[in-house]
Scaffold this active site. Structure first.
Site, PDB file in Angstrom:
ATOM      1  N   GLU A   1      -3.756   7.281  -4.802  1.00  0.00           N
ATOM      2  CA  GLU A   1      -3.984   6.570  -6.304  1.00  0.00           C
ATOM      3  C   GLU A   1      -5.228   6.988  -6.821  1.00  0.00           C
ATOM      4  OE1 GLU A   1      -3.813   2.347  -5.779  1.00  0.00           O
ATOM      5  OE2 GLU A   1      -1.988   2.264  -4.940  1.00  0.00           O
TER       6      GLU A   1
ATOM      7  N   HIS B   1      -1.024  -0.146  -9.510  1.00  0.00           N
ATOM      8  CA  HIS B   1      -1.492  -1.055  -8.707  1.00  0.00           C
ATOM      9  C   HIS B   1      -2.007  -2.572  -9.697  1.00  0.00           C
ATOM     10  CE1 HIS B   1      -3.671  -1.324  -4.667  1.00  0.00           C
ATOM     11  NE2 HIS B   1      -3.377  -2.579  -5.126  1.00  0.00           N
TER      12      HIS B   1
ATOM     13  N   ARG C   1       1.062  -1.291   0.031  1.00  0.00           N
ATOM     14  CA  ARG C   1       0.107   0.133   0.123  1.00  0.00           C
ATOM     15  C   ARG C   1       0.849   1.359   0.058  1.00  0.00           C
ATOM     16  NH1 ARG C   1      -3.431  -2.909  -1.479  1.00  0.00           N
ATOM     17  NH2 ARG C   1      -5.410  -3.434  -0.593  1.00  0.00           N
TER      18      ARG C   1
HETATM   19  C1  DGY Z   1      -5.265  -6.434  -2.552  1.00  0.00           C
HETATM   20  O1  DGY Z   1      -5.962  -7.452  -3.035  1.00  0.00           O
HETATM   21  O2  DGY Z   1      -5.554  -5.853  -1.517  1.00  0.00           O
HETATM   22  C2  DGY Z   1      -4.424  -5.726  -4.098  1.00  0.00           C
HETATM   23  O3  DGY Z   1      -3.808  -4.605  -3.512  1.00  0.00           O
HETATM   24  C3  DGY Z   1      -5.231  -5.644  -5.104  1.00  0.00           C
HETATM   25  O4  DGY Z   1      -5.428  -6.855  -5.717  1.00  0.00           O
END
Ligand code: DGY
Length: 329
Positions: free
Chosen positions: A268, A287, A239
């Site tokens: 984002e 992402h 993240r």
């Molecule tokens: C998640 O699943 O948390 C990812 O960041 C997106 O696939």
């Protein structure tokens, strides 16, 4: 009897919806951009089930407005966009999609690590700009993986999958996580536990696989970059907010570290004014850690299965707040 109502906040890939249609009236947001918060707030007032994505802010206000909501099903493993405590307080189970995206995310981590280590993106731009004139002994030199040290921060499913890949490339592997793993697991995986500062100062590559929480917000800060090697490369597929991005920018322009590869940013999408976009030693992808056809299909199906279970008042196959069931016992 009137059917239950469900809102799905985006079109889902290759998913079996028949069972869901049998029990619920389904509305899907079909636009490319997520539903604005005001729309979502309005929708949740009339629904029994919500299938959402990490781009939807499911906060306390929204959860409290959702008077008949029986389940929140997130199509992602991470759920930092959801106020889980508020959902739990209302007895609403929250589902996520762990496991199925582990390998895809570890693969992308590895792709970014190698691309940053060997300057693949810069090299490709160089060729397309017509700058390839000859073979040069010092052109686009990068870092060796073999014999280097990889530091993995966060050693859950994805961190461990990254470690498995690292063994094939002859890296020494350090890991740091809130809870140290059993020595049998460390031995079988060929990894060593290190305190965070040690990991930062000894690693050639540092990769982040922790979830975002108040504890991990800006875990990587000015101080971390001061500890890191000037040749080190940071990879983040977890993240964005785990890294203080201004501190990262400062570290990159002052050569405190050599480069970074980010699949996640804060916010984002990244602002087009972000200074990071101006640097050649940063790779940024939008992402896409879990973005393979098979993985996204599995995530969508898992999210639908969680949603159906919640609508039927059955235990979710993957629930992040099992306390809601204890409250009922
Ligand atoms: C998640 O699943 O948390 C990812 O960041 C997106 O696939």
């Amino acid at each position: 009897m009137s059917k239950l109502k469900v809102f799905i906040t985006r079109r889902l890939p290759q998913v079996e919806l028949e069972q869901l249609h049998e029990i619920a009236e389904v509305e899907t947001w079909t636009e490319r951009q997520p539903p604005p918060y005001s729309v979502l707030l309005d929708k949740v007032k009339q629904i029994d089930g919500l299938l959402c994505l990490l781009t939807d802010s499911i906060d306390k206000q929204l959860i409290e407005a959702a008077k008949s909501l029986k389940v929140i099903s997130q199509m992602a493993v991470g759920y930092d966009n959801i106020d889980v405590a508020a959902a739990t307080a209302r007895g609403i189970p929250v589902g996520n999609t762990p496991g199925v995206l582990t390998n895809a995310t570890a693969d992308l981590t590895w792709a970014l690590l190698m691309a940053a280590a060997r300057k693949i993106v810069e090299a490709e731009k160089f060729v397309k700009a017509g700058q390839w004139k000859t073979w040069e002994p010092t052109l686009l030199l990068g870092a060796d993986l073999s014999g280097s040290t990889l530091g993995i921060i966060g050693f859950g499913r994805i961190g461990q999958a990254v470690a498995r890949r690292a063994r094939g490339f002859d890296l020494k592997i350090l890991y740091y996580s809130k809870h140290r793993k059993e020595s049998e697991l460390e031995q079988s995986m060929g990894v060593e536990y290190a305190e965070l500062d040690t990991l930062l100062s000894e690693s050639d590559f540092v990769t982040l696989h922790a979830s975002l929480s108040t504890e991990t917000y800006h875990l990587i800060s000015d101080r971390s970059f001061q500890l890191m090697k000037s040749s080190a490369i940071l990879i983040n597929t977890a993240r964005g907010a785990i890294v203080d991005e201004l501190a990262l920018y400062r570290a990159l322009i002052t050569n405190q570290i050599a480069g970074a590869a980010l699949d996640v940013t804060d916010p984002e999408p990244i602002s087009m004014d972000s200074l990071l976009l101006k640097l050649d030693n940063v790779i940024i992808t939008p992402h896409i850690g879990s973005a393979s056809y098979q993985t996204r299909a599995k995530m969508a199906q898992m999210a639908v299965n969680n949603l159906i279970a919640g609508l039927k008042a059955e235990k979710l196959p993957n629930c992040v707040n099992n306390e809601v069931y204890e409250q009922l016992e």
